[in-house]
Design a protein around this motif. Sequence first.
Motif, PDB file in Angstrom:
ATOM      1  N   TRP A  78       0.832  -1.210   0.000  1.00 35.65           N
ATOM      2  CA  TRP A  78       0.000   0.000   0.000  1.00 35.65           C
ATOM      3  C   TRP A  78       0.864   1.255   0.000  1.00 35.65           C
ATOM      4  O   TRP A  78       0.468   2.290  -0.570  1.00 35.65           O
ATOM      5  N   ALA A 109      -2.313  -1.463  -4.702  1.00 36.69           N
ATOM      6  CA  ALA A 109      -3.340  -1.362  -3.665  1.00 36.69           C
ATOM      7  C   ALA A 109      -4.237  -2.592  -3.670  1.00 36.69           C
ATOM      8  O   ALA A 109      -4.613  -3.104  -2.603  1.00 36.69           O
ATOM      9  N   ALA A 122      -4.726   0.252   3.435  1.00 34.28           N
ATOM     10  CA  ALA A 122      -4.901  -0.450   2.161  1.00 34.28           C
ATOM     11  C   ALA A 122      -6.270  -0.141   1.567  1.00 34.28           C
ATOM     12  O   ALA A 122      -6.394   0.100   0.358  1.00 34.28           O
TER      13      ALA A 122
END
Length: 278
Positions: A78, A109, A122
Motif C-alpha cells: 500500500w 493497492a 490499504a
Amino acid sequence: MGNPGTFKRSLMFSALSYLGFETYQLLSPASVVHAAAKVFGSEEILQQADYLYESGETEKLYQLLVRYKDSEDAELLWRLARASRDLAQLRGAAGEERRALVYEALECARRALERTQASSAAHKWYAICISDVGDYEGIKAKIANAYVIKEHFEKAIELNPKDATSIHLMGIWCYTFAEMPWYQRRIANMLFAAPPSSTYEEALGYFQRAEQVDPNFYSKNLLLLGKTYLKLQNKKLAALWLLKAKDYPARTEEDKQVFPLQVQTEAAQLLAGFGVKD
C-alpha cells in the motif's frame, strides 16, 4: 495524506540507518534487491519509507519501494501504491508515464487488499487509486466505481476511526454527489437503477468529524467546511471556516507548493463574494 502518527514513528529512525539506506541507494544493482530486504528487514524498509514520505521525498520513496513491487507484504504494497500515485501527481495531468503510474498504484493497492482486509490504509489507498483510474475510463465506469470507493472509505474509517484523512475523503465523496450536475445525474439515472447520491448535510458531518479527530490537519478540509456551510445557506459559519482556510499556515511540504495557494485563493474569493475581507 499519510497515516496519523507516521512522523512520530519516523523520529525513532536512526541517523545510522538512514546513512545506510543512502549508501545502499548509491551501490544497489538489481541483483541485490532481495538481499537488501533480508539485510534491512521489512520493518526497517517501512521506517525508511515513512521517513522519506514525511520528508516529501517522493522520487526517492518510489525508487526505494518499487524494488519490492513483487512483495507479499501488504504494508509495503500500500505504501508503493501511495508512492506511485503521488509520483503520478508530480508528473502532471497527462502523458503515458502518468497513466502507467496510476494503474500501477491501483494494482499495488489491490494486491495489498488481497493479502489483508484488516488494513485501513490499504482500503483507503485502494479507494483513492480507483478514483484516479476513473479519469481514464469514462463517466459510466466512474459512476460505477463510486460504489466501490465509498465501500472502501467506509471500511477504512471502521478500521481506523482516528484517521482524519479517510473521514475527509468520505466527506468529499458525499459533497461530490450532493453537487453532481444535472446532466451527470441524468446519465447516472439512465445507467443505474440506484445511482450514488448524497447530501450536503452528510458531507458536513464527515468534514466536522475529520476536524474533531485532527483539528486544522488539512487546508482543504477547512475550505470544504466553508463551502458546505455556504451550500446550506449558513454564511456565518461559512465565513468562520473560509477565514481559517485563507489564513492556513504552511506546515508541510504540500503546504509550500501550489495546491494550498489555490485553497487560500478560493477561500478569499468566496469570502469576497459575500462581503467578508478578513
